[in-house]
Design a protein around this motif. Structure first.
Motif, mmCIF file in Angstrom:
data_model
loop_
_atom_site.group_PDB
_atom_site.id
_atom_site.type_symbol
_atom_site.label_atom_id
_atom_site.label_comp_id
_atom_site.label_asym_id
_atom_site.label_seq_id
_atom_site.Cartn_x
_atom_site.Cartn_y
_atom_site.Cartn_z
ATOM 1 N N GLY A 91 5.729 2.429 0.717
ATOM 2 C CA GLY A 91 7.009 1.872 0.309
ATOM 3 C C GLY A 91 8.152 2.478 1.097
ATOM 4 N N ASN A 92 9.354 2.149 0.664
ATOM 5 C CA ASN A 92 10.577 2.580 1.318
ATOM 6 C C ASN A 92 11.467 3.185 0.230
ATOM 7 O OD1 ASN A 92 13.266 2.564 2.262
ATOM 8 N ND2 ASN A 92 12.882 0.809 3.595
ATOM 9 N N LYS A 93 11.782 4.475 0.359
ATOM 10 C CA LYS A 93 12.565 5.167 -0.674
ATOM 11 C C LYS A 93 13.985 4.629 -0.813
ATOM 12 C CE LYS A 93 10.207 9.455 -1.410
ATOM 13 N NZ LYS A 93 10.191 10.897 -1.311
ATOM 14 N N GLU A 94 14.419 3.796 0.098
ATOM 15 C CA GLU A 94 15.748 3.211 -0.029
ATOM 16 C C GLU A 94 15.799 2.180 -1.155
ATOM 17 O OE1 GLU A 94 17.024 1.781 3.786
ATOM 18 O OE2 GLU A 94 17.324 3.815 4.548
ATOM 19 N N TYR A 95 14.633 1.729 -1.615
ATOM 20 C CA TYR A 95 14.568 0.770 -2.717
ATOM 21 C C TYR A 95 14.412 1.509 -4.036
ATOM 22 C CZ TYR A 95 14.054 -2.998 0.660
ATOM 23 O OH TYR A 95 14.274 -3.880 1.678
ATOM 24 N N ASP A 96 15.027 0.981 -5.086
ATOM 25 C CA ASP A 96 14.977 1.605 -6.412
ATOM 26 C C ASP A 96 13.554 1.751 -6.931
ATOM 27 O OD1 ASP A 96 17.735 1.824 -6.487
ATOM 28 O OD2 ASP A 96 18.009 -0.047 -7.585
ATOM 29 N N VAL A 125 7.510 4.912 4.268
ATOM 30 C CA VAL A 125 7.296 4.467 5.654
ATOM 31 C C VAL A 125 8.465 4.820 6.567
ATOM 32 C CG1 VAL A 125 5.660 2.653 5.024
ATOM 33 C CG2 VAL A 125 8.106 2.119 5.175
ATOM 34 N N LEU A 126 9.620 5.154 5.998
ATOM 35 C CA LEU A 126 10.733 5.601 6.830
ATOM 36 C C LEU A 126 10.527 7.052 7.261
ATOM 37 C CD1 LEU A 126 13.812 4.060 4.977
ATOM 38 C CD2 LEU A 126 12.573 3.176 6.957
ATOM 39 N N GLU A 127 9.843 7.821 6.426
ATOM 40 C CA GLU A 127 9.583 9.225 6.719
ATOM 41 C C GLU A 127 8.329 9.401 7.575
ATOM 42 O OE1 GLU A 127 8.359 13.071 4.061
ATOM 43 O OE2 GLU A 127 9.858 11.717 3.243
ATOM 44 N N HIS A 128 7.363 8.508 7.384
ATOM 45 C CA HIS A 128 6.086 8.602 8.098
ATOM 46 C C HIS A 128 5.891 7.340 8.929
ATOM 47 C CE1 HIS A 128 4.884 12.152 5.859
ATOM 48 N NE2 HIS A 128 5.345 11.550 4.791
ATOM 49 N N GLU A 129 6.230 7.442 10.193
ATOM 50 C CA GLU A 129 6.119 6.296 11.092
ATOM 51 C C GLU A 129 4.677 5.799 11.187
ATOM 52 O OE1 GLU A 129 7.255 5.679 15.687
ATOM 53 O OE2 GLU A 129 8.728 6.760 14.463
ATOM 54 N N ILE A 130 3.733 6.726 11.088
ATOM 55 C CA ILE A 130 2.311 6.383 11.105
ATOM 56 C C ILE A 130 1.744 6.748 9.737
ATOM 57 C CG2 ILE A 130 0.082 6.775 12.237
ATOM 58 C CD1 ILE A 130 1.722 7.578 14.758
ATOM 59 N N PRO A 131 1.676 5.792 8.800
ATOM 60 C CA PRO A 131 1.246 6.113 7.434
ATOM 61 C C PRO A 131 -0.204 6.579 7.331
ATOM 62 C CG PRO A 131 1.589 3.744 7.684
ATOM 63 C CD PRO A 131 2.059 4.388 8.943
ATOM 64 N N GLU A 132 -0.982 6.341 8.376
ATOM 65 C CA GLU A 132 -2.359 6.818 8.380
ATOM 66 C C GLU A 132 -2.426 8.343 8.346
ATOM 67 O OE1 GLU A 132 -1.097 4.435 10.276
ATOM 68 O OE2 GLU A 132 -2.548 2.806 10.537
ATOM 69 N N ASP A 133 -1.403 9.017 8.894
ATOM 70 C CA ASP A 133 -1.421 10.481 8.944
ATOM 71 C C ASP A 133 -1.375 11.117 7.554
ATOM 72 O OD1 ASP A 133 -1.631 10.310 11.707
ATOM 73 O OD2 ASP A 133 0.479 10.776 12.078
ATOM 74 N N PRO A 134 -0.389 10.804 6.705
ATOM 75 C CA PRO A 134 -0.409 11.404 5.365
ATOM 76 C C PRO A 134 -1.591 10.912 4.528
ATOM 77 C CG PRO A 134 1.410 9.848 5.538
ATOM 78 C CD PRO A 134 0.834 10.013 6.913
ATOM 79 N N ALA A 135 -2.036 9.694 4.784
ATOM 80 C CA ALA A 135 -3.194 9.177 4.044
ATOM 81 C C ALA A 135 -4.455 9.955 4.405
ATOM 82 C CB ALA A 135 -3.384 7.687 4.330
ATOM 83 N N GLU A 136 -4.601 10.290 5.669
ATOM 84 C CA GLU A 136 -5.768 11.065 6.089
ATOM 85 C C GLU A 136 -5.728 12.469 5.476
ATOM 86 O OE1 GLU A 136 -7.825 12.772 10.150
ATOM 87 O OE2 GLU A 136 -6.662 10.906 10.292
ATOM 88 N N ALA A 137 -4.553 13.084 5.449
ATOM 89 C CA ALA A 137 -4.422 14.405 4.829
ATOM 90 C C ALA A 137 -4.777 14.335 3.341
ATOM 91 C CB ALA A 137 -3.002 14.939 5.030
ATOM 92 N N TRP A 138 -4.330 13.289 2.664
ATOM 93 C CA TRP A 138 -4.658 13.079 1.246
ATOM 94 C C TRP A 138 -6.163 12.924 1.078
ATOM 95 C CZ3 TRP A 138 -7.043 8.780 -0.881
ATOM 96 C CH2 TRP A 138 -6.995 8.638 -2.266
ATOM 97 N N LEU A 139 -6.800 12.163 1.976
ATOM 98 C CA LEU A 139 -8.237 11.891 1.877
ATOM 99 C C LEU A 139 -9.062 13.172 1.953
ATOM 100 C CD1 LEU A 139 -10.362 9.571 1.710
ATOM 101 C CD2 LEU A 139 -10.526 9.759 4.201
ATOM 102 N N VAL A 140 -8.654 14.113 2.789
ATOM 103 C CA VAL A 140 -9.377 15.372 2.945
ATOM 104 C C VAL A 140 -9.500 16.075 1.586
ATOM 105 C CG1 VAL A 140 -9.280 17.676 3.982
ATOM 106 C CG2 VAL A 140 -8.809 15.643 5.378
ATOM 107 N N GLU A 141 -8.402 16.124 0.832
ATOM 108 C CA GLU A 141 -8.420 16.753 -0.494
ATOM 109 C C GLU A 141 -9.137 15.861 -1.507
ATOM 110 O OE1 GLU A 141 -4.675 18.206 -1.894
ATOM 111 O OE2 GLU A 141 -4.112 18.920 0.107
#
Length: 146
Positions: A91-96, A125-141
């Motif tokens: 998502g985009n944190k600029e939205y409520d 998605v504004l903070e993470h240009e490549i959303p796969e990166d934080p998703a991969e970190a989440w997957l490890v845990e």
């Protein structure tokens, strides 16, 4: 090793790319997975392990390709007590209603008896240009908890 069903909802494809990336990572770890982009409820096993990956459309709504799935959950109210799942929202944190779609599905699944594994991941998605990166970190845990 586990068989994991990915259920994705996307308007522009970002959630699908994240799910495909995670499926590759799971395969490397010896797990198998099935990708269901815009799944219908009758396509999804009502037991086992799911990972829901969805973007948020408009003002916190589900993408069009998950509307039927969500509606079927609401109307049929299947027993999901045999389901454990992970939840990832884009998502985009600029939205409520940031990541409103995954919050809606997460609540719906819990009400039907499914048990979430680990924390829900909400990717801005504004903070993470490549959303796969934080998703991969989440997957490890997350994978350690299944």
């Amino acid at each position: 090793m586990a068989e994991i069903t990915f259920i994705t909802g996307s308007t522009l494809g970002s959630a699908e790319y994240v799910a495909e990336h995670l499926a590759d990572k799971l395969s490397e770890a010896g797990h198998t997975s099935e990708l269901l982009h815009g799944a219908e409820l009758d396509e999804v096993p009502l037991e086992g392990i799911w990972i829901i990956v969805t973007s948020t459309h408009g003002a916190g709504e589900l993408p069009d390709n998950l509307l039927d799935f969500n509606e079927a959950l609401s109307e049929q109210k299947p027993d999901l007590s045999g389901v454990r799942y992970g939840a990832i929202g884009l998502g985009n944190k600029e939205y409520d209603l940031f990541c409103g779609a995954i919050k809606t599905l997460d609540e719906q699944l819990t009400q039907l008896g499914a048990i979430r594994i680990g924390d829900r991941l909400e990717i801005d998605v504004l903070e993470h240009e490549i959303p796969e990166d934080p998703a991969e970190a989440w997957l490890v845990e997350w994978i350690e908890k299944i």
